[in-house]
Design a protein around this motif. Structure first.
Motif, PDB file in Angstrom:
ATOM      1  N   ILE A  96      39.867  46.329  47.686  1.00  0.00           N
ATOM      2  CA  ILE A  96      39.050  45.420  46.899  1.00  0.00           C
ATOM      3  C   ILE A  96      38.063  46.271  46.118  1.00  0.00           C
ATOM      4  N   SER A 136      39.607  51.331  49.533  1.00  0.00           N
ATOM      5  CA  SER A 136      40.952  50.860  49.854  1.00  0.00           C
ATOM      6  C   SER A 136      41.479  51.546  51.105  1.00  0.00           C
ATOM      7  N   MET A 169      41.161  42.805  43.205  1.00  0.00           N
ATOM      8  CA  MET A 169      41.992  43.329  44.280  1.00  0.00           C
ATOM      9  C   MET A 169      42.830  44.464  43.707  1.00  0.00           C
ATOM     10  N   SER A 170      43.201  45.410  44.557  1.00  0.00           N
ATOM     11  CA  SER A 170      44.077  46.498  44.120  1.00  0.00           C
ATOM     12  C   SER A 170      45.248  46.615  45.078  1.00  0.00           C
ATOM     13  N   GLN A 224      46.247  45.364  39.534  1.00  0.00           N
ATOM     14  CA  GLN A 224      44.830  45.128  39.816  1.00  0.00           C
ATOM     15  C   GLN A 224      44.378  43.816  39.169  1.00  0.00           C
ATOM     16  N   ASN A 264      35.877  51.055  44.208  1.00  0.00           N
ATOM     17  CA  ASN A 264      37.123  50.535  44.763  1.00  0.00           C
ATOM     18  C   ASN A 264      37.446  51.200  46.109  1.00  0.00           C
ATOM     19  N   THR A 324      41.905  40.788  38.475  1.00  0.00           N
ATOM     20  CA  THR A 324      40.484  40.459  38.612  1.00  0.00           C
ATOM     21  C   THR A 324      40.347  39.047  39.154  1.00  0.00           C
ATOM     22  N   PRO A 336      34.942  41.242  40.088  1.00  0.00           N
ATOM     23  CA  PRO A 336      35.583  41.678  41.340  1.00  0.00           C
ATOM     24  C   PRO A 336      37.101  41.674  41.177  1.00  0.00           C
TER      25      PRO A 336
END
Length: 218
Positions: free
Chosen positions: A105, A89, A147-148, A166, A87, A168, A145
């Protein structure tokens, strides 16, 4: 220019502790897990010399996604999914001291799984755990995959606490992945079919510890 900045490196550890807000099957709604995902990451932080500058953070480690749900009124299925978590960022400063925003991501790369069935009664039961394990392995994509998004604050010289969402971006399983459980004892036989769909949204906390401290900002 970026080349003029005196970047500094910091190393640390982070531990995610997330709830899961989306489930593998509708029956899971009656079997809420207190924590959906736990793990331990190593952290590399690259930060500028000036306070309040943007930072780059790379998290990489291992996670365990623990799921439980009911096959019938007395039988529960438990799966543990093991992932490598990667991860990268960007940490963005805010107008408030010590408050920062996180945008990144990443990917959960599956490395293994453990499947178990538990039954409250001893008379008969679902016994095809190896078949279930094979179906999950054969139909799993192996990677989720994500996003955070987060907001964090200092809670000490070396520690930060981040509130994170987070989501997916890809279903872990191929479409129409079914798990069939066959029941049998001396009195009757039956089966139960669960249609598996797993694209969770994790919400929770992540605790960071940095060895050099965050006096200049993470």
């Amino acid at each position: 220019m970026c080349g003029a900045q005196d970047y500094k490196f910091d190393f640390g550890l982070s531990a995610p502790l997330y709830f899961r807000t989306a489930h593998a099957h509708e029956k899971l709604s009656n079997n809420w897990n207190l924590f959906g995902l736990i793990g331990l990451d190593g952290v590399l932080c690259v930060k500028g010399a000036e306070p309040g500058s943007m930072s780059f953070v790379l998290n990489a480690g291992i996670t365990d996604d623990i799921r439980k749900f009911s096959v019938d009124y007395s039988t529960k299925l438990k799966t543990s999914l093991y992932f490598i978590n990667i991860n990268p960022s960007v940490i963005i400063p805010s107008r408030w001291d010590h408050i920062r925003f996180c945008l990144g991501i990443g990917a959960l790369i599956q490395t293994g799984q453990k499947v178990a069935l538990s039954r409250e009664t001893v008379s008969g039961g679902y016994s095809n755990v190896p078949d279930v394990d094979s179906v999950l392995k054969a139909n799993g994509r192996g990677i989720m995959p994500f996003m955070s998004l987060g907001i964090s604050d200092d809670i000490g010289k070396h520690m930060r606490l981040e509130l994170r969402v987070q989501p997916t971006l890809l279903n872990l399983y191929e479409p129409n992945t079914d798990m069939v459980f066959n029941y049998g004892n001396q009195y009757r036989s039956s089966s139960s079919i669960l249609h598996l769909n797993y694209q969770p949204v994790y919400v929770g906390l992540k605790l960071f510890y940095f060895f050099k401290g965050n006096e200049q900002g993470m």
